[in-house]
Design a protein around this motif. Structure first.
Motif, mmCIF file in Angstrom:
data_model
loop_
_atom_site.group_PDB
_atom_site.id
_atom_site.type_symbol
_atom_site.label_atom_id
_atom_site.label_comp_id
_atom_site.label_asym_id
_atom_site.label_seq_id
_atom_site.Cartn_x
_atom_site.Cartn_y
_atom_site.Cartn_z
ATOM 1 N N GLN A 320 8.218 -1.144 -5.596
ATOM 2 C CA GLN A 320 9.422 -0.865 -4.654
ATOM 3 C C GLN A 320 9.956 0.526 -5.296
ATOM 4 O O GLN A 320 10.588 0.204 -6.525
ATOM 5 C CB GLN A 320 10.667 -1.909 -4.547
ATOM 6 C CG GLN A 320 11.393 -1.476 -3.569
ATOM 7 C CD GLN A 320 12.603 -2.507 -3.517
ATOM 8 O OE1 GLN A 320 12.826 -3.302 -4.399
ATOM 9 N NE2 GLN A 320 13.549 -2.448 -2.284
ATOM 10 N N LEU A 332 16.149 -5.312 1.178
ATOM 11 C CA LEU A 332 14.355 -5.642 1.013
ATOM 12 C C LEU A 332 14.202 -6.156 -0.475
ATOM 13 O O LEU A 332 13.295 -7.086 -0.468
ATOM 14 C CB LEU A 332 13.871 -4.203 1.073
ATOM 15 C CG LEU A 332 12.416 -4.371 0.918
ATOM 16 C CD1 LEU A 332 11.648 -5.075 2.102
ATOM 17 C CD2 LEU A 332 11.885 -2.836 1.030
ATOM 18 N N PHE A 387 6.145 0.279 -1.785
ATOM 19 C CA PHE A 387 7.091 0.884 -0.705
ATOM 20 C C PHE A 387 7.775 2.107 -1.403
ATOM 21 O O PHE A 387 8.189 2.214 -2.556
ATOM 22 C CB PHE A 387 8.295 -0.284 -1.003
ATOM 23 C CG PHE A 387 7.961 -1.415 0.013
ATOM 24 C CD1 PHE A 387 8.304 -1.417 1.389
ATOM 25 C CD2 PHE A 387 7.507 -2.708 -0.484
ATOM 26 C CE1 PHE A 387 8.055 -2.648 2.003
ATOM 27 C CE2 PHE A 387 7.401 -3.505 0.084
ATOM 28 C CZ PHE A 387 7.622 -3.778 1.505
ATOM 29 N N GLN A 389 10.725 3.960 -0.442
ATOM 30 C CA GLN A 389 11.765 3.550 0.334
ATOM 31 C C GLN A 389 12.841 4.683 0.105
ATOM 32 O O GLN A 389 13.791 4.758 -0.969
ATOM 33 C CB GLN A 389 12.464 2.027 0.003
ATOM 34 C CG GLN A 389 13.497 1.587 0.783
ATOM 35 C CD GLN A 389 14.072 0.359 0.483
ATOM 36 O OE1 GLN A 389 13.707 -0.251 -0.487
ATOM 37 N NE2 GLN A 389 14.781 -0.196 1.595
ATOM 38 N N LEU A 421 9.382 4.053 4.342
ATOM 39 C CA LEU A 421 10.674 3.612 5.021
ATOM 40 C C LEU A 421 11.558 4.902 5.172
ATOM 41 O O LEU A 421 11.710 5.717 4.386
ATOM 42 C CB LEU A 421 11.419 2.537 4.376
ATOM 43 C CG LEU A 421 10.822 1.202 4.144
ATOM 44 C CD1 LEU A 421 11.452 0.304 3.125
ATOM 45 C CD2 LEU A 421 10.512 0.696 5.408
ATOM 46 N N SER A 541 16.562 -1.435 8.756
ATOM 47 C CA SER A 541 16.056 -2.906 9.242
ATOM 48 C C SER A 541 16.916 -3.715 8.448
ATOM 49 O O SER A 541 16.903 -5.030 9.002
ATOM 50 C CB SER A 541 14.682 -2.759 8.654
ATOM 51 O OG SER A 541 14.534 -2.907 7.243
ATOM 52 N N TRP A 542 17.805 -3.510 7.467
ATOM 53 C CA TRP A 542 18.508 -4.742 6.898
ATOM 54 C C TRP A 542 19.277 -5.305 7.943
ATOM 55 O O TRP A 542 19.956 -6.394 7.658
ATOM 56 C CB TRP A 542 19.415 -4.103 5.880
ATOM 57 C CG TRP A 542 20.338 -3.009 5.833
ATOM 58 C CD1 TRP A 542 20.159 -1.627 6.309
ATOM 59 C CD2 TRP A 542 21.850 -3.335 6.377
ATOM 60 N NE1 TRP A 542 21.199 -0.975 6.550
ATOM 61 C CE2 TRP A 542 22.322 -1.945 6.791
ATOM 62 C CE3 TRP A 542 22.578 -4.395 6.328
ATOM 63 C CZ2 TRP A 542 23.755 -1.760 7.091
ATOM 64 C CZ3 TRP A 542 24.001 -4.129 6.748
ATOM 65 C CH2 TRP A 542 24.654 -3.077 6.865
ATOM 66 N N TYR A 558 14.100 -11.313 10.430
ATOM 67 C CA TYR A 558 13.906 -10.002 9.378
ATOM 68 C C TYR A 558 13.054 -10.598 8.243
ATOM 69 O O TYR A 558 11.932 -9.956 7.818
ATOM 70 C CB TYR A 558 15.230 -9.824 8.512
ATOM 71 C CG TYR A 558 15.317 -8.814 7.349
ATOM 72 C CD1 TYR A 558 15.120 -7.429 7.674
ATOM 73 C CD2 TYR A 558 15.148 -9.309 5.979
ATOM 74 C CE1 TYR A 558 15.190 -6.504 6.602
ATOM 75 C CE2 TYR A 558 15.029 -8.413 4.994
ATOM 76 C CZ TYR A 558 14.983 -6.990 5.266
ATOM 77 O OH TYR A 558 15.118 -6.120 4.323
ATOM 78 N N TRP A 562 9.060 -8.734 7.742
ATOM 79 C CA TRP A 562 8.613 -8.124 6.487
ATOM 80 C C TRP A 562 7.438 -8.876 5.904
ATOM 81 O O TRP A 562 6.558 -8.321 5.389
ATOM 82 C CB TRP A 562 9.680 -7.968 5.567
ATOM 83 C CG TRP A 562 10.400 -6.697 5.940
ATOM 84 C CD1 TRP A 562 11.854 -6.573 6.284
ATOM 85 C CD2 TRP A 562 9.837 -5.432 5.708
ATOM 86 N NE1 TRP A 562 11.937 -5.478 6.485
ATOM 87 C CE2 TRP A 562 10.948 -4.477 6.190
ATOM 88 C CE3 TRP A 562 8.597 -4.892 5.419
ATOM 89 C CZ2 TRP A 562 10.632 -3.074 6.316
ATOM 90 C CZ3 TRP A 562 8.603 -3.575 5.562
ATOM 91 C CH2 TRP A 562 9.482 -2.657 5.953
ATOM 92 N N LYS A 563 7.481 -10.440 6.228
ATOM 93 C CA LYS A 563 6.491 -11.170 5.761
ATOM 94 C C LYS A 563 5.092 -10.817 6.199
ATOM 95 O O LYS A 563 4.120 -10.702 5.759
ATOM 96 C CB LYS A 563 6.946 -12.576 5.749
ATOM 97 C CG LYS A 563 5.774 -13.762 5.189
ATOM 98 C CD LYS A 563 6.107 -13.969 3.797
ATOM 99 C CE LYS A 563 5.387 -14.957 3.366
ATOM 100 N NZ LYS A 563 5.209 -15.134 1.771
ATOM 101 N N ALA A 565 4.565 -8.247 7.938
ATOM 102 C CA ALA A 565 4.122 -6.722 7.729
ATOM 103 C C ALA A 565 3.388 -6.605 6.269
ATOM 104 O O ALA A 565 2.327 -6.208 6.195
ATOM 105 C CB ALA A 565 5.499 -5.825 7.515
ATOM 106 N N MET A 566 3.907 -7.360 5.333
ATOM 107 C CA MET A 566 3.199 -7.344 4.051
ATOM 108 C C MET A 566 1.820 -7.814 4.095
ATOM 109 O O MET A 566 0.746 -7.740 3.344
ATOM 110 C CB MET A 566 4.211 -7.940 2.997
ATOM 111 C CG MET A 566 5.336 -7.166 2.842
ATOM 112 S SD MET A 566 6.485 -8.191 1.607
ATOM 113 C CE MET A 566 5.651 -8.143 0.201
#
Lengths: 762, 258
Positions: A320, A332, A387, A389, A421, A541-542, A558, A562-563, A565-566
């Motif tokens: 990240q 995140l 990521f 970000q 992001l 997105s938070w 949320y 993300w789960k 997506a990953m």
């Protein structure tokens, strides 16, 4: 007794002669007792109902023989006559029917020597027993058995002819026994007494001097390997008649060349080679070690050997990189840190050039330099997912930026995953336009005009987004749509020139359009080479976590977003809603490849009624001569499973491509596409060691004090002249309804009835 | 494997462009994604017991922007503990000297939810005494917010002491307590409590001057209090980031950490 009387008696008893040995009573004692009781009741009733004492006595006396005849018939007596005769002892040929007998030694097959041997034996009453991994009688040899077990063959011989004395036994074999007998001899030099039912003669076939063979004897790779952790594939090479020669060896993965090597056979004709392999993707891969074809190769099918290795991920390693700490970064990181299956490495830019004038000395700070060069040159490949970000590379990468960004692009193309992001340092604001990163993003950069829109908005789910596993957050489509429509608005977004031509837009801005007229992408994904990229053009997105929690909905949306997506980004097969399993990793030609596709819903419950298409692709993408590039369809059952079967006909890597489609989808768009691979080999364990073993056969002959003929020799077999067998012939005949019984019953029952009626009774 | 890093004319041109980009002002400053994306603070208010220290928090946010890369709006929003808007502001502060009003059950649930789902709360006792009515009422509130997690002293190696600056002693307007306290959930500490009146060291009068004298260390102590305030906000955003091995190893190598 004269002849007429014997004839009458035989007629009365229904027999041909009176020389029977015994009578068997076929009726059960219980039935017989019940019948006797019934007949006794009949006699008592007849006694009680008769009139006049003299008639009563006479009637009963006449009835008794009739009832006894009835009892005789009910007891079902069977007369057994015994007879028999003596026959000469049988001769048994034990013929090795294994694949090694089909090996060509020089110009002829070992099996070619069998017929002259059989003809030289020339014994009457000969029986042929074929042995390999099992023993059979009555067939012709086809030399197709996959193993040779001599001990088992001798045991079957003993069982089959138990108690019989054979005139002789001929064993025809090359001695390549893979059972206990030869193994014990090799280990201890001892062969136990076999206690056979007749004298043994051994006929050896095969000629070691004439064999030329180059083979991959053994291949070891372990059952599984970890992604990005090197492992070794070790092969043992054996050459017969090729001592001290040098040969090239290749390693292929799923039919494509992976590595080259070379081996030199030692004096024993053996060599070992090890290939160091670095798996860069998760899944099943068929590795095959191949040798070149040599002239007069006795067994060409053992020139290669395949093994399937399952590459797994121990923990997902995530990098990240964040341009500045922010609420988006905070949530995140919280998500990534709380998952024990994720190994997170974070780097946040804590201060920039503009912050240097704040008046604090560096020794007061706990900051460390950003190790960008190390990360993006050396350690890049250790990550499953990166990521970016709100990260702008330019202030840190300096003149190395082109190379470092190209490294990231190469990393993705070769199987990595990148997420960019949004934020004020991202996309066009991060000066990525025209870089190698822009070429792999699912959105096009170089936007004209304002690069951001700051108005809050609720993103709209697109048609692909309504199906895609990343954005499918609820149990069904309607609920999913409802979930997305009620989520907290995002704060704004980075504008782009639209989606890349081969990208899928899952979320779009409800009103803003890209220059090409399509809705402005908010969430877009793309397959780039072997890797995947994702662009999320907002930095808020938070809010789907925190604002949702404030409303009492928890933060599951949320986390799930993300789960998923990953999981999609790293292509993790274990976390896919659709899994593809085969019953084996490695098959032999002729086996049936069974493929089970399991489809689950979002909550991982079985999904019934899904249309699954399974496409079979033969080795090296060539058509299977039998199947072609077959495609089969099936619908998942109540367990969410669809099963397919293919016959493995061609050695090599076979790829099975799966597409799952919702039958109610009018566009028939696949919501899952994946594949797996299996290895098919023509290698037979029987052919792993093809040399004839005449030393073993000689030791066997010595241990049993029997005759041994060498290769090419024929001659008479040892015989037991006194062997013979008694053939028993039993004949049985039922005596229940012979004429005498019927006569006795009819006469006495009639007389009894006549006396009864004469006495006045009815 | 990565390609060999061969330096070409293309690389030279691209490198020069990248170097030029560094010298030019960052376009980010011109094109932030709107104020909603920037950090600000929610200042929790109650009917009694709390002190409004907006000037202190605004000053702290200003210092944060000046010192770090964090984009923040130097403003606070006053909110009650049950206000739904609290969830628009993941960082909240609360300062006071007197006995706090009792929170009702809904307020406790909402504040607890705020802390459990990622929010951060810094609580500042401004009374200047160790056994103030604020202290006792706050500790009572903590027991309601986290019945199974005690308010405890944060160890000297806690990330809040190294999130941006290396802090040896957490001081504020005063230095009566040598430590911070907090409630930790797992590896993060969503609630941190100081009894040294950190906001007092940062507060300004309407005329722009410091509102309070800092004792006993004067301006040097005020500087340390500012550093602590920045650390608190950076910690709120990065949690235990500074416990990551890459950071610890490097700081130890350079002798900045024991």
């Amino acid at each position: 007794m004269n002849a007429h009387m014997v004839h009458v008696l035989n007629w009365l008893l229904g027999t041909s002669n009176l020389d029977f040995q015994h009578i068997d009573w076929m009726t059960s004692p219980t039935f017989l007792l019940m019948s006797a009781l019934c007949l006794g009741i009949v006699a008592i009733v007849a006694w009680l109902t008769a009139r006049g004492s003299s008639h009563r006595i006479l009637q009963t006396l006449l009835l008794l023989p009739a009832l006894l005849a009835m009892m005789w018939a009910l007891s079902d007596p069977v007369m057994v006559e015994s007879a028999g005769h003596e026959e000469p002892g049988r001769f048994v040929i034990l013929l090795d029917n294994s694949l090694s007998m089909g090996v060509t030694d020089g110009s002829a097959s070992r099996s070619d020597a069998v017929l002259p041997i059989v003809e030289s034996i020339d014994q009457p009453a000969t029986e042929l027993l074929l042995f390999g991994q099992e023993v059979s009688a009555g067939g012709l040899p086809d030399y197709s058995q996959h193993d040779t077990d001599l001990a088992q063959a001798f045991q079957a011989l003993r069982d089959r002819y138990a108690g019989e004395r054979l005139s002789g036994i001929a064993l025809i074999t090359d001695g390549a026994d893979h059972g206990q007998l030869r193994a014990t001899w090799k280990e201890n030099g001892v062969i136990p007494q076999l206690d056979l039912p007749g004298p043994l003669t051994i006929y050896a076939v095969g000629n070691q001097e004439d064999i030329v063979d180059l083979s991959v004897v053994d291949l070891s790779a372990g059952d599984f390997a970890f992604i990005r952790a090197p492992f070794n594939i070790k092969a043992t090479i054996k050459g017969i008649g090729l001592d001290s020669q040098r040969f090239p060896v290749t390693l292929t993965r799923d039919g494509s060349l992976e590595q080259r090597g070379e081996v030199t056979l030692d004096e024993d004709g053996k060599a070992r080679i090890s290939f160091r392999v670095l798996p860069t993707a998760v899944g099943r891969f068929a590795y095959q070690v191949n040798l070149p074809a040599v002239d007069d190769d006795a067994v060409p099918s053992n020139d290669s050997l395949s093994v399937v290795v399952r590459v797994v991920r121990d923990r997902m390693r995530v990098l990240q990189v964040c341009g500045a700490p922010s609420p988006d970064e905070k949530f995140l990181r919280l998500f990534l840190k709380q998952d024990p299956a994720i190994d997170l490495v974070s780097f946040f830019i804590m201060r920039t050039e503009e912050d240097l004038g704040a008046g604090y000395d560096s020794h007061e700070l706990s900051l460390i330099p950003f190790p960008y060069e190390q990360l993006f040159s050396q350690e890049l490949w250790s990550f499953d997912l990166i990521f970016f970000q709100n990260f702008d590379y330019a202030p840190y990468f300096g003149w190395k930026a082109p190379q470092l960004l190209e490294n990231v692009a190469d990393y993705v193309k070769q199987g990595g995953a990148l997420v960019m992001l949004g934020g004020d340092r991202s996309f066009d604001l991060g000066q990525y336009a025209g870089t190698a990163i822009a070429e792999i993003l699912p959105v096009r950069l170089g936007v004209d005009g304002d690069p951001v829109d700051t108005a809050p908005f609720t993103p709209a789910l697109t048609a692909p987004g309504s199906r895609h596993p990343i954005t499918f957050l609820a149990a069904d489509s309607d609920e999913n749509l409802s979930t997305w429509s009620r989520l907290s608005p995002l704060d704004g977004l980075n504008l782009t020139s639209g989606a890349s031509s081969d990208a899928a837009v899952l979320l779009a801005h409800p009103t803003i359009r890209a220059p090409d007229g399509t809705p402005m992408p908010v969430l877009a994904i793309r397959q780039v080479g072997k890797g995947r990229t994702m662009a999320f053009t907002s930095d808020s997105s938070w809010r789907w976590s925190f604002a949702e929690a404030g409303l009492g909905h928890g933060n599951q949306v949320y986390l799930r977003f993300w789960k998923q997506a990953m999981s999609w980004l790293v292509g993790d097969p274990d976390t896919q809603r659709v899994t593809i399993d085969t019953d084996l990793d490695n098959y032999r030609t002729g086996d049936e490849i069974r493929v089970v596709v399991t489809v689950r819903d979002l909550s991982f419950g079985p999904l019934e009624g899904v249309l699954v298409d399974c496409q079979h692709q033969g080795p090296d993408l060539q058509s299977d001569p039998v199947l072609g590039n077959t495609s089969l369809e099936a619908t998942t059952d109540a367990q969410g499973q669809a099963t397919f079967s293919f016959k493995a006909t061609v050695p090599g890597s076979h790829r099975l491509k799966i597409r799952a489609t919702d039958p109610d989808d009018p566009d028939k768009q696949a919501f899952f596409e994946g594949d797996t691979v299996v290895a098919v080999t023509s290698r037979e364990p029987e052919l792993a060691d093809i040399l004839p073993d005449h030393a073993f056969l000689a030791a066997l002959a010595t241990a049993q004090s029997v005759r041994l003929y060498g290769p090419g020799e024929t001659g008479p077999a040892l015989l037991d002249e006194e062997a013979g067998r008694w053939i028993e012939e039993d004949r049985s005949q039922s005596l229940a309804t012979v004429p005498l019984v019927i006569l006795v019953f009819g006469v006495f029952a009639s007389l009894s009835w006549w006396v009864r009626r004469k006495g006045g009774a009815r | 494997m990565l390609k060999a890093q061969r330096f070409t004319r293309r690389h030279l041109i691209q490198g020069a462009a990248a170097a030029l980009a560094i010298l030019l002002p960052s376009p980010a400053a011109l094109w932030a994604l709107g104020n909603a994306s920037k950090l600000d603070l929610a200042e929790i208010i109650l009917p009694a017991g709390l002190a409004r220290r907006s000037s202190a928090w605004v000053r702290l946010l200003h210092e944060l922007v000046q010192t770090t890369s964090i984009e923040a709006l130097p403003q606070t929003t006053q909110l009650g503990p049950s206000d739904p808007a609290l969830f628009d502001h993941p960082l909240a502060v609360m300062a006071g000297a007197g006995q706090m009003s009792d929170l009702n059950e809904d307020e406790v649930i909402q504040l607890s939810r705020f802390l459990r789902y990622g929010g951060f709360l810094f609580v500042d006792d401004t009374s200047g005494t160790l056994d103030s009515p604020f202290d006792s009422s706050f500790r009572q509130l903590c027991r309601r917010l986290f019945p199974n997690r005690p308010l405890s002293v944060l160890p000297s190696d806690h990330s809040v002491y190294r999130s941006f600056f290396l802090i040896e002693k957490p001081v504020g307007r005063l230095a009566i307590s040598p430590y911070l306290e907090g409630i930790s959930t797992g590896e993060t500490t969503p609630l941190i409590y100081s009894r040294n009146d950190v906001s007092g060291a940062l507060a300004r009068s309407p005329d722009g001057r410091d509102a309070f004298q800092v004792l006993p260390g004067g301006d040097l102590q005020r500087r340390e209090a500012t550093k602590l305030g920045i650390n608190l906000l950076v910690y709120a955003l990065t949690s235990n980031y500074k416990k990551d091995m890459a950071h610890v190893r490097r700081l130890m190598l350079e002798g900045r950490l024991p």
